[in-house]
Design a protein around this motif. Structure first.
Motif, mmCIF file in Angstrom:
data_model
loop_
_atom_site.group_PDB
_atom_site.id
_atom_site.type_symbol
_atom_site.label_atom_id
_atom_site.label_comp_id
_atom_site.label_asym_id
_atom_site.label_seq_id
_atom_site.Cartn_x
_atom_site.Cartn_y
_atom_site.Cartn_z
ATOM 1 N N ILE A 115 -12.556 -0.078 0.927
ATOM 2 C CA ILE A 115 -11.089 -0.031 0.862
ATOM 3 C C ILE A 115 -10.453 -1.404 0.603
ATOM 4 O O ILE A 115 -9.618 -1.538 -0.304
ATOM 5 C CB ILE A 115 -10.501 0.615 2.133
ATOM 6 N N PRO A 116 -10.800 -2.467 1.365
ATOM 7 C CA PRO A 116 -10.155 -3.761 1.096
ATOM 8 C C PRO A 116 -10.336 -4.272 -0.335
ATOM 9 O O PRO A 116 -9.336 -4.712 -0.949
ATOM 10 C CB PRO A 116 -10.796 -4.690 2.135
ATOM 11 N N PRO A 117 -11.546 -4.229 -0.939
ATOM 12 C CA PRO A 117 -11.631 -4.702 -2.328
ATOM 13 C C PRO A 117 -10.905 -3.807 -3.327
ATOM 14 O O PRO A 117 -10.438 -4.299 -4.356
ATOM 15 C CB PRO A 117 -13.138 -4.743 -2.609
ATOM 16 N N LEU A 118 -10.781 -2.526 -3.023
ATOM 17 C CA LEU A 118 -9.982 -1.657 -3.889
ATOM 18 C C LEU A 118 -8.498 -2.025 -3.802
ATOM 19 O O LEU A 118 -7.795 -2.036 -4.815
ATOM 20 C CB LEU A 118 -10.182 -0.187 -3.523
ATOM 21 N N GLN A 161 -4.308 -1.142 6.975
ATOM 22 C CA GLN A 161 -4.746 -2.402 7.576
ATOM 23 C C GLN A 161 -5.109 -3.442 6.523
ATOM 24 O O GLN A 161 -4.978 -4.645 6.758
ATOM 25 C CB GLN A 161 -5.937 -2.150 8.498
ATOM 26 N N ALA A 162 -5.553 -2.973 5.342
ATOM 27 C CA ALA A 162 -5.919 -3.896 4.257
ATOM 28 C C ALA A 162 -4.702 -4.380 3.478
ATOM 29 O O ALA A 162 -4.844 -5.162 2.531
ATOM 30 C CB ALA A 162 -6.907 -3.212 3.303
ATOM 31 N N GLU A 211 1.589 4.281 11.167
ATOM 32 C CA GLU A 211 1.361 2.885 10.744
ATOM 33 C C GLU A 211 1.803 2.681 9.300
ATOM 34 O O GLU A 211 2.321 1.614 8.936
ATOM 35 C CB GLU A 211 -0.115 2.501 10.881
ATOM 36 N N ALA A 212 1.564 3.690 8.465
ATOM 37 C CA ALA A 212 1.962 3.587 7.060
ATOM 38 C C ALA A 212 3.480 3.584 6.925
ATOM 39 O O ALA A 212 4.038 2.833 6.121
ATOM 40 C CB ALA A 212 1.354 4.732 6.259
ATOM 41 N N ARG A 213 4.153 4.411 7.725
ATOM 42 C CA ARG A 213 5.617 4.474 7.637
ATOM 43 C C ARG A 213 6.249 3.150 8.064
ATOM 44 O O ARG A 213 7.162 2.649 7.402
ATOM 45 C CB ARG A 213 6.140 5.634 8.490
ATOM 46 N N SER A 214 5.758 2.568 9.145
ATOM 47 C CA SER A 214 6.320 1.288 9.586
ATOM 48 C C SER A 214 6.023 0.184 8.583
ATOM 49 O O SER A 214 6.876 -0.670 8.304
ATOM 50 C CB SER A 214 5.798 0.916 10.975
#
Length: 279
Positions: free
Chosen positions: A125-128, A162-163, A196-199
């Motif tokens: 996920i982070p490198p994407l 988180q990324a 978390e995505a909404r905030s």
């Protein structure tokens, strides 16, 4: 074909490159070759090439794996041959082409539901997200499509937030010249169920961008933006007030009157929400 497969294990890097290049082309140009190449035993040595320190050889290996993955019957064999982690390393450190094709290959593998968790837990996920933020147009497109597929799994949604995925998503949605508004919005639409995505979306100034899409976007873009706004504001008075201050009511009302049937349904479903904004 067997000669090409045996050459993949050659001690000569030049022979390996030539064999990988030919296999890549055979798998690209003729769909019927993809299963034949896999049955000839090419997957294991090609996966080894993806880990090569020679960047061109790695690129050829990645691209050959991608082309073989276009055959649905090969996906499980590629994943079970240990391809996921080498593809992620190539995604991080390979050439531009290797990074793009690694993202595509991971997308193909993620179409098997059982691979989505394994790909996320292996660190994809982070490198994407990085590719989405810093890559060229094709890289952004490939990364967004892979992330959309992977983020149907909750733990990958969390990893994406988180990324730092929200920053590039909002930037791409704000840039109507990027040709990435739709793809970025689709990825956002699968993430926004997470608190978390909404905030994070609000912190990255996503609300005015979504309201602008409702005002001037295509019909499809408007539908996605309305859907995201509804989820954002559900049971959250603070976010509702922020959306109202950005001027969302007039374009929502206009969409309810002149949008497509699907758009009208989305807005009508939001009648109570709209009224709560006005009040």
């Amino acid at each position: 074909m067997l000669h090409l497969v045996s050459s993949l294990d050659s001690c000569s890097i030049d022979e390996q490159k030539q064999a990988a290049m030919e296999i890549r082309l055979l798998a690209k140009n003729k769909p019927e070759n993809r299963l034949k190449i896999a049955k000839a035993g090419a997957i294991r040595p090609l996966v080894s090439l993806v880990s090569s320190s020679d960047l061109q050889l790695q690129e050829y290996g990645v691209t050959a794996i991608l082309n073989l993955s276009l055959c649905d019957e090969n996906k499980e064999a590629i994943a079970s041959s240990g391809a996921i982690k080498p593809l992620i390393r190539a995604l991080k450190t390979g050439t531009a082409t290797a990074r793009e094709n690694s993202a595509c290959a991971l997308l193909r593998l993620s179409q098997l539901e059982e691979n989505k968790v394994a790909i996320g837990r292996s660190g994809a996920i982070p490198p994407l997200v990085s590719l989405l933020e810093t890559g060229g147009f094709r890289a952004k497109k490939d990364a967004s499509t892979a992330l959309y597929s992977l983020c149907s799994v909750k733990e990958n949604k969390i990893r994406a937030v988180q990324a730092g995925i929200m920053k590039p998503l909002v930037e791409l949605m704000a840039d109507f010249g990027s040709n990435m508004v739709d793809k970025a919005a689709y990825v956002l639409s699968v993430l926004v169920s997470l608190p978390e995505a909404r905030s994070s979306l609000v912190e990255e100034a996503g609300i005015p961008v979504l309201v602008e899409i409702v005002e001037v976007g295509s019909q499809r873009q408007k539908e996605i933006a309305v859907s995201v706004l509804l989820q954002l504001c559900e049971d959250n008075l603070v976010y509702r007030a922020m959306v109202a201050r950005e001027g969302a009511i007039p374009p929502l009302v206009a969409l309810s009157q002149s949008g497509t049937n699907r758009a009208k349904q989305k807005v009508r479903a939001a009648d109570c929400f709209t009224l709560s904004l006005i009040n």
